[in-house]
Design a protein around this motif. Structure first.
Motif, PDB file in Angstrom:
ATOM      1  N   GLY A   1      10.984  -6.517   0.784  1.00  0.00           N
ATOM      2  CA  GLY A   1      11.024  -5.584   1.903  1.00  0.00           C
ATOM      3  C   GLY A   1       9.855  -5.778   2.849  1.00  0.00           C
ATOM      4  O   GLY A   1      10.015  -5.759   4.076  1.00  0.00           O
ATOM      5  N   ILE A   2       8.659  -5.988   2.295  1.00  0.00           N
ATOM      6  CA  ILE A   2       7.470  -6.194   3.122  1.00  0.00           C
ATOM      7  C   ILE A   2       7.598  -7.464   3.955  1.00  0.00           C
ATOM      8  O   ILE A   2       7.329  -7.461   5.173  1.00  0.00           O
ATOM      9  CB  ILE A   2       6.202  -6.258   2.238  1.00  0.00           C
ATOM     10  N   LEU A   3       8.009  -8.563   3.318  1.00  0.00           N
ATOM     11  CA  LEU A   3       8.094  -9.843   4.034  1.00  0.00           C
ATOM     12  C   LEU A   3       9.089  -9.781   5.185  1.00  0.00           C
ATOM     13  O   LEU A   3       8.778 -10.180   6.315  1.00  0.00           O
ATOM     14  CB  LEU A   3       8.487 -10.963   3.068  1.00  0.00           C
ATOM     15  N   LEU A   4      10.287  -9.266   4.924  1.00  0.00           N
ATOM     16  CA  LEU A   4      11.299  -9.252   5.984  1.00  0.00           C
ATOM     17  C   LEU A   4      10.949  -8.240   7.072  1.00  0.00           C
ATOM     18  O   LEU A   4      11.228  -8.478   8.254  1.00  0.00           O
ATOM     19  CB  LEU A   4      12.684  -8.957   5.404  1.00  0.00           C
ATOM     20  N   LEU A   5      10.329  -7.128   6.694  1.00  0.00           N
ATOM     21  CA  LEU A   5       9.908  -6.155   7.695  1.00  0.00           C
ATOM     22  C   LEU A   5       8.834  -6.754   8.603  1.00  0.00           C
ATOM     23  O   LEU A   5       8.876  -6.576   9.829  1.00  0.00           O
ATOM     24  CB  LEU A   5       9.378  -4.889   7.017  1.00  0.00           C
ATOM     25  N   LEU A   6       7.881  -7.464   8.025  1.00  0.00           N
ATOM     26  CA  LEU A   6       6.852  -8.122   8.831  1.00  0.00           C
ATOM     27  C   LEU A   6       7.468  -9.165   9.754  1.00  0.00           C
ATOM     28  O   LEU A   6       7.105  -9.261  10.934  1.00  0.00           O
ATOM     29  CB  LEU A   6       5.808  -8.779   7.924  1.00  0.00           C
TER      30      LEU A   6
ATOM     31  N   VAL B   1       5.741   1.868   2.599  1.00  0.00           N
ATOM     32  CA  VAL B   1       5.791   3.138   3.347  1.00  0.00           C
ATOM     33  C   VAL B   1       4.891   3.070   4.573  1.00  0.00           C
ATOM     34  O   VAL B   1       5.282   3.474   5.683  1.00  0.00           O
ATOM     35  CB  VAL B   1       5.378   4.317   2.441  1.00  0.00           C
ATOM     36  N   ILE B   2       3.685   2.545   4.405  1.00  0.00           N
ATOM     37  CA  ILE B   2       2.741   2.457   5.528  1.00  0.00           C
ATOM     38  C   ILE B   2       3.283   1.522   6.611  1.00  0.00           C
ATOM     39  O   ILE B   2       3.245   1.848   7.810  1.00  0.00           O
ATOM     40  CB  ILE B   2       1.368   1.962   5.031  1.00  0.00           C
ATOM     41  N   LEU B   3       3.798   0.359   6.198  1.00  0.00           N
ATOM     42  CA  LEU B   3       4.356  -0.590   7.165  1.00  0.00           C
ATOM     43  C   LEU B   3       5.573  -0.006   7.876  1.00  0.00           C
ATOM     44  O   LEU B   3       5.789  -0.275   9.060  1.00  0.00           O
ATOM     45  CB  LEU B   3       4.733  -1.893   6.459  1.00  0.00           C
ATOM     46  N   PHE B   4       6.354   0.797   7.154  1.00  0.00           N
ATOM     47  CA  PHE B   4       7.497   1.474   7.771  1.00  0.00           C
ATOM     48  C   PHE B   4       7.027   2.383   8.896  1.00  0.00           C
ATOM     49  O   PHE B   4       7.563   2.355  10.014  1.00  0.00           O
ATOM     50  CB  PHE B   4       8.252   2.278   6.710  1.00  0.00           C
ATOM     51  N   LEU B   5       6.017   3.191   8.618  1.00  0.00           N
ATOM     52  CA  LEU B   5       5.513   4.135   9.619  1.00  0.00           C
ATOM     53  C   LEU B   5       4.900   3.412  10.815  1.00  0.00           C
ATOM     54  O   LEU B   5       5.032   3.862  11.960  1.00  0.00           O
ATOM     55  CB  LEU B   5       4.477   5.061   8.974  1.00  0.00           C
TER      56      LEU B   5
ATOM     57  N   ASN C   1       1.724  -2.049 -13.279  1.00  0.00           N
ATOM     58  CA  ASN C   1       2.312  -0.825 -12.709  1.00  0.00           C
ATOM     59  C   ASN C   1       1.565  -0.385 -11.452  1.00  0.00           C
ATOM     60  O   ASN C   1       2.172   0.070 -10.478  1.00  0.00           O
ATOM     61  CB  ASN C   1       2.310   0.296 -13.740  1.00  0.00           C
ATOM     62  N   LYS C   2       0.242  -0.521 -11.474  1.00  0.00           N
ATOM     63  CA  LYS C   2      -0.569  -0.164 -10.303  1.00  0.00           C
ATOM     64  C   LYS C   2      -0.249  -1.071  -9.121  1.00  0.00           C
ATOM     65  O   LYS C   2      -0.174  -0.623  -7.972  1.00  0.00           O
ATOM     66  CB  LYS C   2      -2.052  -0.250 -10.644  1.00  0.00           C
ATOM     67  N   ILE C   3      -0.063  -2.367  -9.401  1.00  0.00           N
ATOM     68  CA  ILE C   3       0.256  -3.319  -8.330  1.00  0.00           C
ATOM     69  C   ILE C   3       1.599  -2.969  -7.690  1.00  0.00           C
ATOM     70  O   ILE C   3       1.733  -2.984  -6.460  1.00  0.00           O
ATOM     71  CB  ILE C   3       0.276  -4.758  -8.879  1.00  0.00           C
ATOM     72  N   ILE C   4       2.578  -2.634  -8.516  1.00  0.00           N
ATOM     73  CA  ILE C   4       3.891  -2.255  -7.990  1.00  0.00           C
ATOM     74  C   ILE C   4       3.784  -0.976  -7.164  1.00  0.00           C
ATOM     75  O   ILE C   4       4.377  -0.870  -6.085  1.00  0.00           O
ATOM     76  CB  ILE C   4       4.903  -2.076  -9.144  1.00  0.00           C
ATOM     77  N   PHE C   5       3.009  -0.012  -7.664  1.00  0.00           N
ATOM     78  CA  PHE C   5       2.834   1.249  -6.929  1.00  0.00           C
ATOM     79  C   PHE C   5       2.147   1.006  -5.583  1.00  0.00           C
ATOM     80  O   PHE C   5       2.550   1.560  -4.551  1.00  0.00           O
ATOM     81  CB  PHE C   5       2.018   2.233  -7.764  1.00  0.00           C
ATOM     82  N   ILE C   6       1.117   0.171  -5.587  1.00  0.00           N
ATOM     83  CA  ILE C   6       0.404  -0.148  -4.345  1.00  0.00           C
ATOM     84  C   ILE C   6       1.331  -0.844  -3.357  1.00  0.00           C
ATOM     85  O   ILE C   6       1.302  -0.564  -2.149  1.00  0.00           O
ATOM     86  CB  ILE C   6      -0.836  -1.024  -4.644  1.00  0.00           C
ATOM     87  N   SER C   7       2.168  -1.736  -3.861  1.00  0.00           N
ATOM     88  CA  SER C   7       3.104  -2.442  -2.970  1.00  0.00           C
ATOM     89  C   SER C   7       4.122  -1.470  -2.382  1.00  0.00           C
ATOM     90  O   SER C   7       4.537  -1.615  -1.223  1.00  0.00           O
ATOM     91  CB  SER C   7       3.814  -3.575  -3.718  1.00  0.00           C
TER      92      SER C   7
END
Length: 329
Positions: free
Chosen positions: A287-292, A21-25, A10-16
């Motif tokens: 989301g992270i991979l495609l955004l990067l 959000v950070i990568l979005f900003l 659960n912590k890993i999912i929350f961190i991801s």
């Protein structure tokens, strides 16, 4: 599974999620036009007419959101397809779903633009027909995982060729459609985001509802049936959800390959094979991979821009070959 292990996942999912959000900003302020974060937030809240804020609000934010949503959809679709086909090489573009969705989407874009707002539904139908065709061609005394991939590659090539022929009849709109076919997110609008959100929420809810079925199906048909699963029904439901997620994403963002191949493998290494955690983690990691990938494509060679579909092909091609070498199917 122990409580400690559950809490860790659960912590890993929350961190991801926080990472998204950070990568979005960061991403919305990367490019030739930059605005201080406090000025950007102020401009967005007050809806000012500042040209820089307007460009970020109307062009860059929809694009960044589209990368996150489409990446999540393709990643979860890959997880579901790999579960039901039991093949680590299964992925929407490889098994022909994306090419079916793109063919129908191109027909709508070129010849029936008034139907553009329901293009994702037509894309879903195209992807579903393509998936049925692949399964039909691969069937021989049952469905072999390797035959599904081979049939998918053949159908993908055939439908891609038909799509390219269709584009040639589009006359004045050929250039914009060709750009879309490469997986470009450059022309994403807020209308596209609204459509994506509606279809994506439906698809992800369906995927999570079926996570227990995925866990049983990966055990094999006999084991799943012995545990009380209506195997054929749940295979069909999972397949429909997988096609729905990938086809609707393709209809908006174009053909973007390998997200559904790369992300599930990364997520399994970190999270394990249980789909209760694998599916939501794939949402954020996709989301992270495609955004990067999209951010790299539009910032590395300014003012030139590389479509995200091409960036993902560069990343995913070697990964696919690596997995193919390791595959025992």
């Amino acid at each position: 599974m122990s409580i400690k292990s559950k809490n860790k996942k659960n912590k890993i999912i929350f961190i991801s999620f926080i990472a998204v959000v950070i990568l979005f900003l960061i991403s919305i302020n990367l490019g030739s036009i930059k605005v201080e974060l406090k000025d950007l937030i102020k401009g967005l809240l007050l809806n000012t007419d500042d040209p820089k804020v307007s460009i970020i609000r109307d062009i860059r934010i929809p694009r960044v959101l589209a990368a996150i949503i489409i990446g999540a959809n393709l990643a979860v679709s890959g997880v579901l397809l790999q579960a039901i086909i039991r093949n680590p090489l299964a992925e929407p573009s490889i098994v022909g779903i994306s090419s079916g969705a793109s063919l129908v989407s191109v027909i709508i874009l070129l010849f029936f633009p008034t139907l553009n707002t329901i293009r994702p539904l037509f894309g879903f139908l195209g992807g579903l027909v393509s998936c049925i065709l692949v399964c039909g061609l691969a069937f021989k005394k049952g469905l072999s995982p390797v035959r599904i991939v081979l049939a998918g590659v053949a159908v993908n090539a055939m439908l891609t060729a038909i799509t390219n022929i269709t584009v040639q009849f589009g006359a004045g709109t050929v250039s914009s459609v060709q750009s879309w076919l490469t997986g470009s997110l450059a022309n994403i609008t807020w209308i596209d985001i609204k459509l994506l959100l509606i279809y994506s929420i439906i698809g992800h809810i369906g995927a999570f509802i079926l996570y227990k079925s995925c866990d049983l199906i990966v055990l094999g048909e006999k084991n799943a049936k012995s545990l009380g699963l209506n195997y054929d029904l749940h295979i069909s439901l999972i397949c429909i959800v997988a096609v729905f997620l990938s086809a609707t994403a393709t209809s908006i963002g174009g053909v973007i390959a390998f997200v559904g191949l790369v992300v599930p493998h990364i997520c399994r290494i970190i999270m394990g094979s249980g789909h209760k955690y694998l599916i939501p983690f794939s949402v954020t990691m996709g989301g992270i991979l495609l955004l990067l990938a999209d951010t790299l494509g539009r910032t590395v060679f300014i003012p030139l821009e590389i479509p995200v579909g091409i960036v993902m092909a560069v990343i995913g091609g070697p990964v696919f070959l690596y997995l193919l070498r390791r595959s025992e199917v």
